[in-house]
Design an enzyme around this catalytic site. Structure first.
Site, PDB file in Angstrom:
ATOM      1  N   PHE A 213       1.604   3.545   7.978  1.00 13.90           N
ATOM      2  CA  PHE A 213       1.170   2.236   7.154  1.00 13.90           C
ATOM      3  C   PHE A 213       2.504   1.198   7.576  1.00 13.90           C
ATOM      4  O   PHE A 213       2.245   0.033   7.006  1.00 13.90           O
ATOM      5  CB  PHE A 213       1.055   2.485   5.771  1.00 13.90           C
ATOM      6  CG  PHE A 213      -0.404   2.725   5.436  1.00 13.90           C
ATOM      7  CD1 PHE A 213      -0.892   4.099   5.885  1.00 13.90           C
ATOM      8  CD2 PHE A 213      -1.158   2.176   4.600  1.00 13.90           C
ATOM      9  CE1 PHE A 213      -2.181   4.507   5.565  1.00 13.90           C
ATOM     10  CE2 PHE A 213      -2.610   2.630   4.151  1.00 13.90           C
ATOM     11  CZ  PHE A 213      -3.066   3.638   4.608  1.00 13.90           C
TER      12      PHE A 213
ATOM     13  N   GLY B 231       4.816  -1.292   9.995  1.00  2.61           N
ATOM     14  CA  GLY B 231       4.578  -2.413  11.052  1.00  2.61           C
ATOM     15  C   GLY B 231       4.554  -3.731  10.413  1.00  2.61           C
ATOM     16  O   GLY B 231       4.219  -3.723   9.110  1.00  2.61           O
TER      17      GLY B 231
ATOM     18  N   ALA C  60      11.788   1.685  -4.136  1.00  4.51           N
ATOM     19  CA  ALA C  60      12.541   1.637  -5.394  1.00  4.51           C
ATOM     20  C   ALA C  60      12.025   2.921  -5.995  1.00  4.51           C
ATOM     21  O   ALA C  60      10.736   3.577  -5.559  1.00  4.51           O
ATOM     22  CB  ALA C  60      12.014   0.381  -6.086  1.00  4.51           C
TER      23      ALA C  60
ATOM     24  N   SER D 221      -6.937  -2.158  10.942  1.00  4.76           N
ATOM     25  CA  SER D 221      -7.315  -3.228   9.881  1.00  4.76           C
ATOM     26  C   SER D 221      -8.609  -3.986  10.507  1.00  4.76           C
ATOM     27  O   SER D 221      -9.021  -3.786  11.668  1.00  4.76           O
ATOM     28  CB  SER D 221      -6.165  -4.436  10.075  1.00  4.76           C
ATOM     29  OG  SER D 221      -6.471  -5.515   9.637  1.00  4.76           O
TER      30      SER D 221
ATOM     31  N   ARG E 265     -14.314 -13.996  -0.013  1.00  7.67           N
ATOM     32  CA  ARG E 265     -14.184 -13.084   0.807  1.00  7.67           C
ATOM     33  C   ARG E 265     -14.072 -11.799   0.219  1.00  7.67           C
ATOM     34  O   ARG E 265     -14.738 -10.575   0.828  1.00  7.67           O
ATOM     35  CB  ARG E 265     -13.503 -13.389   2.124  1.00  7.67           C
ATOM     36  CG  ARG E 265     -13.289 -12.260   3.259  1.00  7.67           C
ATOM     37  CD  ARG E 265     -12.514 -12.823   4.385  1.00  7.67           C
ATOM     38  NE  ARG E 265     -12.272 -11.824   5.213  1.00  7.67           N
ATOM     39  CZ  ARG E 265     -11.256 -10.943   5.247  1.00  7.67           C
ATOM     40  NH1 ARG E 265     -10.495 -11.249   4.370  1.00  7.67           N
ATOM     41  NH2 ARG E 265     -11.257  -9.857   6.229  1.00  7.67           N
TER      42      ARG E 265
ATOM     43  N   LEU F 251       0.741  -1.392   0.140  1.00  7.20           N
ATOM     44  CA  LEU F 251      -0.035  -0.099  -0.067  1.00  7.20           C
ATOM     45  C   LEU F 251       0.859   1.185  -0.004  1.00  7.20           C
ATOM     46  O   LEU F 251       0.516   2.183  -0.638  1.00  7.20           O
ATOM     47  CB  LEU F 251      -0.978   0.111   0.982  1.00  7.20           C
ATOM     48  CG  LEU F 251      -1.996  -0.917   1.056  1.00  7.20           C
ATOM     49  CD1 LEU F 251      -2.927  -1.114   2.400  1.00  7.20           C
ATOM     50  CD2 LEU F 251      -2.747  -1.054  -0.079  1.00  7.20           C
TER      51      LEU F 251
ATOM     52  N   TYR G 109      -1.535  -9.717  15.267  1.00  8.41           N
ATOM     53  CA  TYR G 109      -1.701  -8.526  14.205  1.00  8.41           C
ATOM     54  C   TYR G 109      -2.963  -7.445  14.797  1.00  8.41           C
ATOM     55  O   TYR G 109      -2.726  -6.411  15.000  1.00  8.41           O
ATOM     56  CB  TYR G 109      -1.554  -9.110  13.110  1.00  8.41           C
ATOM     57  CG  TYR G 109      -2.076  -8.332  11.901  1.00  8.41           C
ATOM     58  CD1 TYR G 109      -0.837  -7.449  11.492  1.00  8.41           C
ATOM     59  CD2 TYR G 109      -3.170  -7.914  11.081  1.00  8.41           C
ATOM     60  CE1 TYR G 109      -1.065  -6.409  10.542  1.00  8.41           C
ATOM     61  CE2 TYR G 109      -3.313  -7.011  10.184  1.00  8.41           C
ATOM     62  CZ  TYR G 109      -2.375  -6.325   9.574  1.00  8.41           C
ATOM     63  OH  TYR G 109      -2.362  -5.308   8.737  1.00  8.41           O
TER      64      TYR G 109
END
Lengths: 273, 273, 273, 273, 273, 273
Positions: free
Chosen positions: D74, D76, D42, D114, D177, D18, D139
């Site tokens: 973002f 971790g 990159a 999340s 899903r 992301l 997580y």
């Protein structure tokens, strides 16, 4: 209360465990108790009249409703039973009672609904009377039906109903679940009395338990009934715990309000064995 | 959707107004549609089989459930009817369907419930699917019963149900109330399709309306169905308003979701006339 | 809508910013618009009649309510003003309007309430129409009063009210706050039209904003009005942002729905300077 | 938006799936993007600077926060990992970011929380942003921690946070899903952009999904962000369904928002194998 | 409480039924009670000073607020009265009190609101303090206004208010409704004392009833006041029931919290007779 | 309770203020109490064993969990402390306890959470156990973390947790805030006992206060624990009020549940001084 408030109260299921208690407990409220059950009613008192009849007998039920001021409807299948029996005694039978009430102009019905109308909710959900139905068997399903029937007859025909979701009303707590679900006979009488005499109920649902230490539901939506339990299962705790093993908190029968009803299979399967 | 998702879907009430539409609309979803109704079913297609039977015929219903992947249960009394008819077709009949599903291992039922299960709620209350039942007649009462039946069969037997509270599904809006209650036939098909194909429904209640301008209920609790109506009553507004008088906002039939059903007397009284 | 639904609609505050727009926008709804304001009303049209009067003039207000089918009450102090002015124009004046409606049998009032009736709530609270009043000044306090007045006249006298909590209705968004609070004139007309023509409103509160990107409140409780905004502040964003600094999210005027009204001192103090 | 709103935005996890998208997508918002990751980044652009560092390196993180206007956090552990890794990268690392923000006076943090922070809730529960945390692994547990950290830094230190509970952000839906959980890369950019530019967020939680047909959660409490997804998983449905079997609605991974995460064992057990 | 907490408390309506009780009951809380009413105040005590004045007299009210620590505002029209009287005594008068408090730096106001601010809610709705206003007359409407006024003065000027929605405070229950609505004089004193001494109230609404058996509202949102009623209407039940007929549960005056106020016509009509 | 319900209970933080009380209070519940703390534990009793260990010592914690029936986890940093200490003792340490419980098959954990997990909520908000976390410092943040950890271990591994949000448990109320926040040592023992012995808790959060007069939160969602406080701060009121000044209701430390914790700066800043 010095003078009776009612002339005649009809009690269905009057020969049953709770009906027998209500005969004694409601006597001060009415000049006359009209009793009915499918079996004989023992020890008839001077203030009582007895009528053996099936709830499924529409004509009999209508006749019994004539001239009564209030109906305490505790009849019908008292536990999980095969469909045909539930259908005839509880569904059809209760319809006959409400039709009787409508035709005879009876103003209020106090109905013995049950924890089994909401048996799949869990203790820690702390549901209240607005939480959705979650019956735990055909017995509970019929209780849901009669609650909805009462709702209809209030909205459409102006007959008030108090649906009492009785948890476990026995002489004393018989197992660990009853340490929170128990409703003493005296508190049951207090609850029915409150339901009969509250000034305004419309359609009200109340849970029926004594003042036990563990309280698994929130009964605040019935505070206008004025029910104040005075008994508790605590004095029975040591004895019950001594003779029963510790429960498994993950067992469905422990997590759900309905207790071991949620473990039952389908009653028609049982009947077919 | 390119390939059918189901081998066989059973449709009850297949000869009815909506059943007829569903035969056409659900055809792409299944290789085979098994149809049943109490009356003959016209214009049978190659992908269809037809079975004339009463819902009250338990053995017939059980046989029809054998080998099906899903049931679209739209049968039963289609409007306010006398108690005996409601009892036999809708209450007993639906029990037979769920028992058939249980014995045959059918995994999901899509049920035609109705606005009349909650007909006494008012438009401005903006109820959602958790609001209590308030049936507006025996018809609505039977819808409440079958919703509770579906809830039981999910909690106890793991059969999923989507209960669709259909408002007014007709070829076009016929009166002013239908300007907000209308469900077009195409949207009805979309709704049943969503209910059949959603990945997970457990026990879900959804209101069934097209994308009309006035929205009297809150359907957010069914957003996991993926139903997106594409029709609206608006194109019919001018015509309907031209030929019908302005409603009285204080009339019960205007204030309540159930419309003129709330004005109906008891169907047994009507039948007795 | 081809034919007018109403014979005569009374518009108060007809010379004001919004009143002027409503004259144009509501013209198709009624054969006749009766206009009133404390100042002269320009460009009178053939379908209009104009009446210069103070809202505080009870007799004049009663006379104006005679023979009208609906009242669009947009008059009164248009912003924060000293107490005596708010009291006389908005509180007393609105009472005169409702009394006029009651005596003349008017069935529905559409009232220009304001975001300032709930101005101390914060954007991230996402309040709905049931959230408590939190006025941000005397102006907002008078809006709360008239909402309660409308509630009373519905409960007691059966006069329906839609209270529109208008956020910022201007020709275009003038500052960063209006990027979420803007109500275009065309959407304002759509909103009043919906409020006038919805089949049943009882007492309904609706927020009034266009379809802006940032939505700080939840308007679902007014979905039975059928209001669907079609404008948005987005096309004005670049311009507004180019000429105004980034806001401080912790400033009261940024965190609260009422915007800079929450920074205002007491209007009587201002007037005394 | 013509001119950049920010001088410098810090993006953590900038080399990730992301993060790479956000570099492109957020470029118009800021004159400069400061990028950091534990691995090389990159294709550095003229508007970007890159800094390889561990989130666990407190000094490095504090230095990176100096002089930035907003942080898009973002970084971790990107999935279920052993405790020590989660602890160091996500818990300690995020603390370093917030401490860096506090010391450097950064005003807003946009955090990649999340679905796994609420993974044990079920689709049919239709939870909203106020529903309690129910993490589905270490997580998710770390995501809950950082949400609470953001809440604290808002309440105590006045740093705003938007916690984005991203569902499944991948190039395209990879399984059934994702037909409801998918967040397209473009919608992810829209969501982060909305979170960065909304006028007032305080501490706001938003679910992150595209405009998919099946919607398993209620995101209304984040409507003040102004996020409007424009993509949908529907175009991918036929393909996904063709290559994957029908799900079992009773499987935990189907009933729970967290999907197959709820089936995972403890990551430390896995690591020990 | 051994030492007085306050130097001077101002009591408005001090010659009224409740004001007279509060003089006695609040004496231990303050070194001095400043009393005001429109009529003479009897039996002045050494700790009291009396000031005859109209609430509508702004200058008099401002002078009375000088140097007081708290205001117990029980003045204003004590029942349904014509509009002009309600407007002048309750609306304008209360504005004068709050302005007085603001100018004099008074920190807390305890206001005698009334059940009639929410009189159209029904017993079985079990409303709480967040439920919307539903006044049952001009008297209740003025109570709503002053509640909103208190809300404004807290949000904007930092003056705390406790609005006490007193049900029926009389020497003893006079009719069947008072069996649930009664607030004994001693409990009224306890309630005002709690409202004056609670550590933090912000803007708090509390219902005011004794510990009667039937409880028609949910007062949990005021639990931070520390009000614990010690009286009950039960000892009066037999007497009341003996001399009054059974109520009709469908009568508006029985179903609504406001009792017979909901049956009253418009007071201006009455006054005009 | 005559016979011990448990063989062995592990108490962490057993040398602390509350741990010391629990040793005495929980003795009747278990045949053996296994005690642990980072410092020496005085006055060891025959039913006790003591183990000096850091919570951060994973191996030690796992060993201590072996063979216990329940864990009373009261260890960890007892107040606001620098991040590294909170991280190691409370976050890592509690993880070690839960991992120990998981590996050893312990069925229930009773955890000493704190009011500081929700310290930024205000008294008049009357929050309940479902209200979102709002920690007021690193200490409270770690409490939020362990609550979420307990939630995860229940959902995923079937270990029950009761998280007790203890307000102020001291020998007696020490300041005005404790007049509402006080939890007597005996009530603390009652609360932990209830949490250990309730038949079913799943994951339950309960507030921990005595039966004080002012109640700032709503604990109804924990009614299935059966906790009934029997002490009150009222007997201490006069003394506390005599020696402390009246609070300012607008001070953050008065308005917020967390009290003076909300006024604390960042502990790392303090430590750096």
């Amino acid at each position: 209360m010095t003078a009776p408030r009612f002339d005649t109260i009809l009690i269905t299921g009057a020969a049953g465990r709770l009906g027998t208690q209500l005969r004694r407990g409601l006597a001060p409220l009415a000049r006359h108790l009209r009793l009915t059950d499918r079996v004989a009613i023992a020890d008839l008192q001077p203030n009582e009249s007895a009528h053996i009849a099936e709830l499924a007998d529409e004509a009999a039920m209508r006749a019994l409703c004539e001239g009564v001021d209030a109906i305490v409807h505790f009849g019908g299948a008292p536990m999980e039973r095969p469909w045909e029996e539930v259908l005839n005694s509880s569904i059809r039978g209760s319809y006959h009672i409400y039709e009787g009430a409508r035709k005879a102009g009876v103003k209020r019905v106090v109905y013995a609904s049950s924890v089994h109308a909401i048996g799949y909710h869990r203790l820690e959900d702390q549901i209240d009377a607005h939480s959705p139905h979650r019956p735990d068997g055909l017995y509970g399903l019929s209780k849901c039906f009669v609650e909805d029937l009462g709702r209809l007859y209030w909205d459409k025909f102006g007959i008030e109903t108090v649906a009492l979701r009785i948890f476990s009303s026995f002489p004393e707590p018989a197992d660990r679940r009853m340490l929170w679900s128990w409703l003493s006979f005296e508190d049951c009488i207090r609850l029915v009395t409150a339901a009969l005499t509250a000034p305004r109920v419309g359609f009200t649902v109340s849970f029926g338990m004594s003042d036990n230490s563990v309280k698994p539901v929130d009964n605040r939506l019935a505070n206008h009934l004025g029910y104040h339990p005075q008994d508790s299962a605590e004095p029975f705790r040591a004895g019950v715990e001594a003779r029963t093993p510790m429960p498994d908190p993950k067992a469905p029968a422990v997590q759900c309000l309905g207790g071991w009803f949620v473990d039952l299979g389908h009653p028609d399967d049982e009947a077919a064995k």
